[in-house]
Design an enzyme around this catalytic site. Structure first.
Site, mmCIF file in Angstrom:
data_model
loop_
_atom_site.group_PDB
_atom_site.id
_atom_site.type_symbol
_atom_site.label_atom_id
_atom_site.label_comp_id
_atom_site.label_asym_id
_atom_site.label_seq_id
_atom_site.Cartn_x
_atom_site.Cartn_y
_atom_site.Cartn_z
ATOM 1 N N GLU A 165 0.822 -1.204 0.000
ATOM 2 C CA GLU A 165 0.000 0.000 0.000
ATOM 3 C C GLU A 165 0.865 1.267 0.000
ATOM 4 O O GLU A 165 1.826 1.370 0.749
ATOM 5 C CB GLU A 165 -0.923 0.005 1.222
ATOM 6 N N CYS B 46 -5.828 -2.760 2.240
ATOM 7 C CA CYS B 46 -5.565 -2.698 3.679
ATOM 8 C C CYS B 46 -6.824 -2.839 4.545
ATOM 9 O O CYS B 46 -7.293 -3.943 4.746
ATOM 10 C CB CYS B 46 -4.788 -1.430 4.015
ATOM 11 N N LYS C 114 -10.107 2.570 -2.343
ATOM 12 C CA LYS C 114 -10.291 2.006 -0.996
ATOM 13 C C LYS C 114 -11.620 2.466 -0.401
ATOM 14 O O LYS C 114 -11.915 3.654 -0.336
ATOM 15 C CB LYS C 114 -9.122 2.448 -0.115
#
Length: 293
Positions: free
Chosen positions: A42, A152, A115
């Site tokens: 990331e 994540c 995300k």
């Protein structure tokens, strides 16, 4: 089908150019060793800047397509590999995303994922920087398969993994930046690290899909000096569709790894464990509520 998956678990520095050069060297090396798919961690171009709330950090963001996608597209084209990147996207002034971009081996952008779940914890002030994604949970089709790419904090949510699986994802991929809080006891630190791995292995089992999670490693100081910084715990791993660990990286060192995955095995696992068949979709409507009082 056998898929050779490469990943780079690296530490980062404040020198963005150096970080990218090291990544380029790592991608070239993985490709020369036979990788077909390369997964990066990331926000791999820079330090994990979310430890502090600083408006000047928005200068790190860039458009997509943009300078970084041009760099990684050239690497993908030169070495004939599919690359999963993780970039700080500038969509407009005041509108930014934490975005994974998948580059096809011909250098074109196969797709992107913004995300969706954005944390806001001490040293992880991501809500200051990132607008929650608006592209939904949709796998990205590539020459090496249909990739369920998330980022994540998304990895803690079974709903996200399930939605990817229900749309034909053949593998779940999580670029990651997560580490220890120094004030936690060693025992608590290890519980958190193993919980992080366990929940993703659960997604593999529940959906009959392999999982790849690539985390950064090493210590990054807190620019504000309010904390002792983050010790990223590495432990990047690849597991199969029954949650079996195929490879687990070090928790304190860089690694450049290739794992060969039997992509056909998930079909057989789903025949043994037909979880999708037995879902009670007629009884799940309340899952969309925040909480059931």
């Amino acid at each position: 089908m056998k898929l050779r998956i490469g990943f780079l678990q690296q530490h980062n520095t404040a020198n963005r150019r150096q970080n990218i050069e090291r990544l380029a060297d790592g991608i070239a090396n993985l490709a020369e060793r036979g990788a077909q798919l390369v997964v990066l961690q990331e926000l791999h171009n820079t330090l994990y800047f979310c430890q502090v709330e600083d408006v000047n950090n928005f200068d790190l963001a860039e458009p997509i397509p943009g300078p970084s996608t041009k760099i990684y597209a050239e690497l993908a084209r030169r070495y004939q590999v599919v690359i999963v990147t993780s970039l700080f996207e500038r969509r407009a002034a005041g509108l930014y995303h934490n975005t994974a971009v998948v580059i096809e081996k011909d250098g074109t952008i196969a797709g992107r994922y913004r995300k969706m779940h954005i944390p806001d914890d001490p040293a992880y002030y991501e809500k200051f920087y990132f607008t929650p994604g608006d592209l939904g949970f949709h796998p990205i089709s590539t020459s090496v398969g249909c990739l369920g790419v998330m980022v994540c904090w998304d990895q803690w949510y079974p709903e996200a993994a399930r939605l990817m699986a229900l749309q034909g994802a053949e593998i779940l991929i999580y670029p990651t930046a997560i580490g220890y809080a120094t004030e936690d006891t060693p025992e608590e630190q290890q519980r958190q690290r193993r919980a992080w791995q366990t929940v993703m292995r659960g997604h593999a089992v529940a959906n009959g899909l392999p999982v790849v999670a690539v985390n950064r490693v090493g210590h990054e100081p807190d620019p504000s000096q309010q904390t002792a910084g983050i010790q990223f715990w590495g432990t990047s791993f690849v597991c199969g569709p029954q949650g079996e660990i195929i490879y687990e990286a070090s928790d304190d060192d860089e690694e450049s790894i290739i794992v060969e995955m039997d992509m056909d095995r998930g079909e057989q696992v789903r025949r043994w464990w037909p979880f999708l068949r037995d879902r009670r979709i007629d009884e799940y409507s309340e899952i969309t509520k925040r909480y059931i009082d």
